[in-house]
Structures are given as structure tokens and as C-alpha cells.
Motif scaffolding. Structure first.
Motif, PDB file in Angstrom:
ATOM      1  N   ARG A 167       0.822  -1.211   0.000  1.00 20.93           N
ATOM      2  CA  ARG A 167       0.000   0.000   0.000  1.00 20.93           C
ATOM      3  C   ARG A 167       0.856   1.261   0.000  1.00 20.93           C
ATOM      4  NH1 ARG A 167      -4.992  -1.551   4.156  1.00 20.93           N
ATOM      5  NH2 ARG A 167      -6.131  -2.854   2.658  1.00 20.93           N
ATOM      6  N   GLU A 168       2.037   1.172   0.565  1.00 23.57           N
ATOM      7  CA  GLU A 168       2.928   2.327   0.599  1.00 23.57           C
ATOM      8  C   GLU A 168       3.599   2.564  -0.745  1.00 23.57           C
ATOM      9  OE1 GLU A 168       7.083   3.730   2.826  1.00 23.57           O
ATOM     10  OE2 GLU A 168       5.936   2.030   3.582  1.00 23.57           O
ATOM     11  N   GLN A 169       4.026   1.499  -1.425  1.00 23.13           N
ATOM     12  CA  GLN A 169       4.825   1.650  -2.627  1.00 23.13           C
ATOM     13  C   GLN A 169       4.053   1.402  -3.919  1.00 23.13           C
ATOM     14  OE1 GLN A 169       8.523  -0.524  -2.440  1.00 23.13           O
ATOM     15  NE2 GLN A 169       8.966   0.138  -0.344  1.00 23.13           N
ATOM     16  N   PHE A 170       2.935   0.684  -3.823  1.00 24.06           N
ATOM     17  CA  PHE A 170       2.152   0.378  -5.026  1.00 24.06           C
ATOM     18  C   PHE A 170       0.682   0.704  -4.744  1.00 24.06           C
ATOM     19  CE2 PHE A 170       5.873  -2.448  -4.878  1.00 24.06           C
ATOM     20  CZ  PHE A 170       6.486  -2.097  -6.075  1.00 24.06           C
ATOM     21  N   THR A 171      -0.216  -0.225  -5.050  1.00 19.21           N
ATOM     22  CA  THR A 171      -1.629  -0.030  -4.723  1.00 19.21           C
ATOM     23  C   THR A 171      -2.040  -0.903  -3.553  1.00 19.21           C
ATOM     24  OG1 THR A 171      -2.204   0.577  -6.998  1.00 19.21           O
ATOM     25  CG2 THR A 171      -3.994  -0.191  -5.599  1.00 19.21           C
ATOM     26  N   ASP A 172      -1.751  -2.213  -3.654  1.00 18.05           N
ATOM     27  CA  ASP A 172      -2.137  -3.137  -2.584  1.00 18.05           C
ATOM     28  C   ASP A 172      -1.499  -4.486  -2.877  1.00 18.05           C
ATOM     29  OD1 ASP A 172      -3.491  -4.257  -0.340  1.00 18.05           O
ATOM     30  OD2 ASP A 172      -5.221  -2.976  -0.733  1.00 18.05           O
ATOM     31  N   LEU A 173      -1.689  -5.431  -1.942  1.00 20.38           N
ATOM     32  CA  LEU A 173      -1.332  -6.812  -2.231  1.00 20.38           C
ATOM     33  C   LEU A 173      -2.142  -7.290  -3.429  1.00 20.38           C
ATOM     34  CD1 LEU A 173      -1.026  -8.577   1.251  1.00 20.38           C
ATOM     35  CD2 LEU A 173       0.637  -8.753  -0.607  1.00 20.38           C
ATOM     36  N   ALA A 174      -1.597  -8.256  -4.154  1.00 20.98           N
ATOM     37  CA  ALA A 174      -2.169  -8.651  -5.438  1.00 20.98           C
ATOM     38  C   ALA A 174      -3.594  -9.183  -5.306  1.00 20.98           C
ATOM     39  CB  ALA A 174      -1.286  -9.704  -6.097  1.00 20.98           C
ATOM     40  N   THR A 175      -4.479  -8.663  -6.135  1.00 21.25           N
ATOM     41  CA  THR A 175      -5.790  -9.251  -6.372  1.00 21.25           C
ATOM     42  C   THR A 175      -5.688 -10.097  -7.633  1.00 21.25           C
ATOM     43  OG1 THR A 175      -6.986  -7.432  -5.324  1.00 21.25           O
ATOM     44  CG2 THR A 175      -8.205  -8.756  -6.911  1.00 21.25           C
ATOM     45  N   VAL A 176      -6.203 -11.324  -7.572  1.00 18.86           N
ATOM     46  CA  VAL A 176      -6.099 -12.269  -8.687  1.00 18.86           C
ATOM     47  C   VAL A 176      -7.517 -12.579  -9.152  1.00 18.86           C
ATOM     48  CG1 VAL A 176      -5.171 -14.490  -9.454  1.00 18.86           C
ATOM     49  CG2 VAL A 176      -4.018 -13.215  -7.635  1.00 18.86           C
ATOM     50  N   GLU A 177      -7.830 -12.223 -10.404  1.00 19.52           N
ATOM     51  CA  GLU A 177      -9.215 -12.249 -10.861  1.00 19.52           C
ATOM     52  C   GLU A 177      -9.519 -13.302 -11.914  1.00 19.52           C
ATOM     53  OE1 GLU A 177     -10.448  -7.610 -10.179  1.00 19.52           O
ATOM     54  OE2 GLU A 177      -9.535  -8.121 -12.093  1.00 19.52           O
ATOM     55  N   SER A 178      -8.515 -14.064 -12.354  1.00 17.52           N
ATOM     56  CA  SER A 178      -8.756 -15.022 -13.426  1.00 17.52           C
ATOM     57  C   SER A 178      -7.608 -16.009 -13.521  1.00 17.52           C
ATOM     58  CB  SER A 178      -8.904 -14.293 -14.766  1.00 17.52           C
ATOM     59  OG  SER A 178      -7.669 -13.671 -15.133  1.00 17.52           O
ATOM     60  N   GLU A 179      -7.811 -17.059 -14.319  1.00 12.91           N
ATOM     61  CA  GLU A 179      -6.736 -18.006 -14.594  1.00 12.91           C
ATOM     62  C   GLU A 179      -5.570 -17.304 -15.283  1.00 12.91           C
ATOM     63  OE1 GLU A 179      -6.337 -21.022 -13.750  1.00 12.91           O
ATOM     64  OE2 GLU A 179      -8.292 -21.733 -13.080  1.00 12.91           O
ATOM     65  N   GLN A 180      -5.877 -16.319 -16.118  1.00 12.33           N
ATOM     66  CA  GLN A 180      -4.819 -15.567 -16.793  1.00 12.33           C
ATOM     67  C   GLN A 180      -3.964 -14.819 -15.782  1.00 12.33           C
ATOM     68  OE1 GLN A 180      -8.050 -15.590 -17.750  1.00 12.33           O
ATOM     69  NE2 GLN A 180      -7.783 -16.835 -19.606  1.00 12.33           N
ATOM     70  N   ASP A 181      -4.596 -14.263 -14.746  1.00 11.05           N
ATOM     71  CA  ASP A 181      -3.839 -13.589 -13.694  1.00 11.05           C
ATOM     72  C   ASP A 181      -2.946 -14.577 -12.948  1.00 11.05           C
ATOM     73  OD1 ASP A 181      -4.889 -11.157 -14.325  1.00 11.05           O
ATOM     74  OD2 ASP A 181      -6.222 -11.016 -12.591  1.00 11.05           O
ATOM     75  N   VAL A 182      -3.461 -15.782 -12.696  1.00 11.28           N
ATOM     76  CA  VAL A 182      -2.637 -16.805 -12.038  1.00 11.28           C
ATOM     77  C   VAL A 182      -1.396 -17.089 -12.878  1.00 11.28           C
ATOM     78  CG1 VAL A 182      -2.525 -19.212 -11.282  1.00 11.28           C
ATOM     79  CG2 VAL A 182      -4.585 -17.870 -10.839  1.00 11.28           C
ATOM     80  N   GLY A 183      -1.597 -17.232 -14.185  1.00  5.75           N
ATOM     81  CA  GLY A 183      -0.468 -17.491 -15.075  1.00  5.75           C
ATOM     82  C   GLY A 183       0.548 -16.358 -15.060  1.00  5.75           C
ATOM     83  N   ARG A 184       0.068 -15.104 -15.061  1.00  2.00           N
ATOM     84  CA  ARG A 184       0.986 -13.961 -15.020  1.00  2.00           C
ATOM     85  C   ARG A 184       1.779 -13.931 -13.717  1.00  2.00           C
ATOM     86  NH1 ARG A 184      -0.521  -8.760 -15.217  1.00  2.00           N
ATOM     87  NH2 ARG A 184      -2.619  -9.025 -14.390  1.00  2.00           N
ATOM     88  N   LEU A 185       1.104 -14.275 -12.624  1.00  3.16           N
ATOM     89  CA  LEU A 185       1.774 -14.263 -11.326  1.00  3.16           C
ATOM     90  C   LEU A 185       2.848 -15.361 -11.268  1.00  3.16           C
ATOM     91  CD1 LEU A 185      -0.018 -13.737  -7.967  1.00  3.16           C
ATOM     92  CD2 LEU A 185       1.658 -15.562  -8.176  1.00  3.16           C
ATOM     93  N   LEU A 186       2.532 -16.553 -11.795  1.00  2.79           N
ATOM     94  CA  LEU A 186       3.512 -17.641 -11.799  1.00  2.79           C
ATOM     95  C   LEU A 186       4.713 -17.287 -12.673  1.00  2.79           C
ATOM     96  CD1 LEU A 186       1.213 -20.803 -12.030  1.00  2.79           C
ATOM     97  CD2 LEU A 186       2.248 -19.772 -10.003  1.00  2.79           C
ATOM     98  N   GLN A 187       4.447 -16.651 -13.808  1.00  2.00           N
ATOM     99  CA  GLN A 187       5.533 -16.249 -14.690  1.00  2.00           C
ATOM    100  C   GLN A 187       6.439 -15.241 -13.997  1.00  2.00           C
ATOM    101  OE1 GLN A 187       6.213 -17.314 -18.005  1.00  2.00           O
ATOM    102  NE2 GLN A 187       8.115 -16.198 -17.568  1.00  2.00           N
ATOM    103  N   LEU A 188       5.835 -14.317 -13.276  1.00  2.00           N
ATOM    104  CA  LEU A 188       6.616 -13.297 -12.569  1.00  2.00           C
ATOM    105  C   LEU A 188       7.505 -13.932 -11.501  1.00  2.00           C
ATOM    106  CD1 LEU A 188       7.143 -10.262 -12.002  1.00  2.00           C
ATOM    107  CD2 LEU A 188       5.210 -10.351 -10.401  1.00  2.00           C
ATOM    108  N   ALA A 189       6.919 -14.847 -10.716  1.00  2.00           N
ATOM    109  CA  ALA A 189       7.709 -15.509  -9.672  1.00  2.00           C
ATOM    110  C   ALA A 189       8.841 -16.319 -10.289  1.00  2.00           C
ATOM    111  CB  ALA A 189       6.808 -16.397  -8.822  1.00  2.00           C
ATOM    112  N   GLY A 190       8.543 -17.005 -11.403  1.00  2.06           N
ATOM    113  CA  GLY A 190       9.576 -17.778 -12.081  1.00  2.06           C
ATOM    114  C   GLY A 190      10.692 -16.904 -12.612  1.00  2.06           C
TER     115      GLY A 190
END
Length: 342
Positions: free
Chosen positions: A45-68
């Protein structure tokens, strides 16, 4: 405008630019520093907007790609959590409560502690004698307790003879009376306490499987593993090595986390306009320019200009807003586009 009074008219040419602020999909940011869920939320909340909200399977895929991409394997915090303070009354009719009465409480010492044993969270409230009177205590809903019903027809309280689990007590009260009793103020706290003889259910509870997003968005998407949500955790973590399944964990655990923000994208469009006005107006006057722009904006709104669009004049190379051409009244008019056809 009055087109008949001056003998000389000005044909004014300029351009109007409008911009619309649009929002692109969430942009995720991986933070490798391990923090508790609450501390991760504060940093996001201080540096961005908030902890990640995940709204779809596509968002899950983007999050996994980022962590990888950051070489992470294991679990990361996202913004889903269980609000352990989301207590509500079984009789949940707003008209039944006066101002502030739905929030009245009389907790015992260190309550509610939201303690979780091996099987059951503490999601239901008993009134328990703590030596200084009957106080409120959260315990697992499966326990058997006496209970107190409220009857709306007689506006009275009915204390049970036997004991039931909280859910069975609720069912009994709703079948034979109105509902489990609410305690709305100090006067009712004393009234209920006066008739109790043992630990007794009242109507206060919380949904121990209800999770919500940190940014309070209403996204219903969930990607729980087959074993979650369980009684053991109040905060959600994504397991990168298990296809992005979600697990509920203790919020005090230290984990990397994913924040999000929503980049603002500006779409700009320029429109050339031709206006006719009398020669007596000072078209370099900012007030005149603003008045004309307001009229143009009104016309464009009527034709579907987005509510968030902002209009402004575009300056020409010489720093002027308008270029002009004079024509004497009565001369043959050349073909032109009318401004009201924009």
C-alpha cells in the motif's frame, strides 16, 4: 452568436485536444523480501496499490511467470484474507438495530482470540460467567451450550432448558421463535445476564470460510487447493510449484509476496474546428477561449464524449490558439463543415 450586427466576420480555425485516462490490467510486482501478510500489505500500500488481487486463470499465469522470472519456488502472499473481526448477528435486519447497536460488544478478557484448535476455528459466541458477570467469548460452533432465543411476536427472550450446537440452536430459534438473541446495548446485556445460569449461545457469529480481498474488490475468483480453505489459516498464499494452487496459512508466517498497481494510460485525440464570430471579440482573451471551449465540450458530451475526457486548446507553432481569415459580409460563402456537425 449574433451574425448580423458586425459588417466584418472572422473565420477562426484551431484544434481541440482531449484526453481520456484509462486503466490497464493489474501490473504485478514481485517482492522477494519475506514478510508477514500484514507487513506485506503495508509495504504494497505504501509503494504500489495493494497486495495482489487475482481475478482469473490468466492472472494466475501472469503471477507464476513473474515468480519464475525472479527464480522463486515456493509460496507467495497474495491479497486474499479472512477478516477475523467480521462478526455479525444471526438476526441481521437493519431496522431491528438503533444507531451503533450492531457494533455493540462486551468481550471478556483477551477476547475474541480467534483460537484455532486442530479441527475447528472459533466462529460463534457464548456468554460465559467470568466471575465479574457474563462476558462474550468465541468458541467453536460445534460445542453444545444452552441458548437464548428472541421472539419478535411477544418481544421477549426465551432461555433453553437443554443444550445444542450453535447452528442447531439457531435452527431451533428460527423454527419456534424469531432467531437467536441479539444483545444490542448495555441494558440488554444486563437483561440477558440476569436470566443465565450457565454458558449460553447468543446470535453473534462469523463466517469462518469467508475470504475477501485486501483492496476490497468484489472479485469472486478463487483457486483453492483441494485441502483449502481449512481451519488453520486466515491469509492466502499461492504455491508456485503446484500450478498456482492457493492455501490458507497463518498470517504471521514470513513469505515473499506480490503487489499490484494499475497504470494509467492516456488516450489523446485531436479535432480541428472552424468557428465564426464577430470581429470585436478578443480571441486571445483566455476567458473568451474558455467560454468557447465550454460550448464545444457541451456539444461533444451530447454526442458521446466520455465523462472523464478533458478538453484543451492546442497551441500552434506561433503560440496562438487561432488562425483567422476575414471575409466581408455578403460575399459568397465557401463550403465548410459546420461545427455543430462534429
Amino acid at each position: 452568436m449574433d451574425m448580423d450586427s458586425p459588417a466584418l466576420l472572422l473565420l477562426l480555425m484551431s484544434a481541440v485536444t482531449w484526453s481520456v485516462m484509462a486503466r490497464s490490467p493489474h501490473q504485478y510486482h514481485f517482492v522477494s523480501e519475506e514478510k508477514s501478510w500484514t507487513d506485506a500489505q503495508a509495504l504494497c500500500r505504501e509503494q504500489f496499490t495493494d497486495l495482489a488481487t487475482v481475478e482469473s486463470e490468466q492472472d494466475v499465469g501472469r503471477l507464476l511467470q513473474l515468480a519464475g522470472d525472479h527464480g522463486h519456488s515456493g509460496e507467495v502472499w497474495i491479497g486474499l484474507y479472512q477478516d477475523v473481526q467480521s462478526w455479525t448477528w444471526s438476526l441481521n435486519q437493519a431496522a431491528f438495530y438503533g444507531e451503533g447497536e450492531m457494533g455493540y460488544s462486551n468481550w471478556g478478557h483477551d477476547q475474541p482470540d480467534n483460537y484455532r484448535d486442530a479441527d475447528d476455528p472459533e466462529c460463534c459466541i457464548e456468554m460465559k460467567d467470568e466471575g465479574k458477570g457474563y462476558m462474550w467469548n468465541d468458541i467453536p460452533c460445534k460445542f453444545n451450550r444452552h441458548f437464548i432465543c428472541y421472539d419478535g411476536n411477544s418481544d421477549s427472550l426465551i432461555l433453553s432448558n437443554g443444550t445444542l450446537s450453535w447452528e442447531d440452536a439457531q435452527r431451533y430459534c428460527r423454527t419456534h421463535h424469531t432467531d437467536l438473541a441479539s444483545v444490542r446495548n448495555e441494558s440488554e446485556q444486563q437483561q440477558v445476564s440476569a436470566i443465565l445460569r450457565a454458558s449460553t449461545w447468543i446470535g453473534l457469529y462469523r463466517d469462518c470460510l469467508l475470504f475477501r480481498w485486501s483492496d476490497q474488490s468484489g472479485s469472486p475468483f478463487r483457486n483453492w487447493s483441494s485441502s483449502s480453505p481449512s481451519p488453520w489459516g486466515n491469509c492466502a498464499a499461492v504455491d508456485v510449484t503446484r500450478g498456482g494452487d492457493w492455501y490458507d496459512r497463518s498470517c504471521d508466517l514470513l513469505k515473499p509476496f506480490v503487489c499490484y498497481d494499475v497504470p494509467k494510460v492516456t488516450h489523446m485525440q485531436t479535432m480541428r474546428v472552424e468557428l465564426k464570430t464577430d470581429s470585436q471579440k478578443d480571441m486571445s482573451d483566455p476567458a473568451v477561449q474558455a467560454a468557447i471551449l465550454q460550448q464545444i465540450e457541451k456539444r461533444l458530451r451530447e454526442k458521446g464524449l466520455p465523462a472523464g475526457a478533458k478538453l484543451k486548446w492546442r497551441e500552434q507553432e506561433d503560440g496562438q490558439i487561432f488562425s483567422k481569415k476575414t471575409e466581408k459580409k455578403g460575399m459568397k460563402k465557401r463550403s465548410k463543415r459546420r461545427s455543430d456537425e462534429l
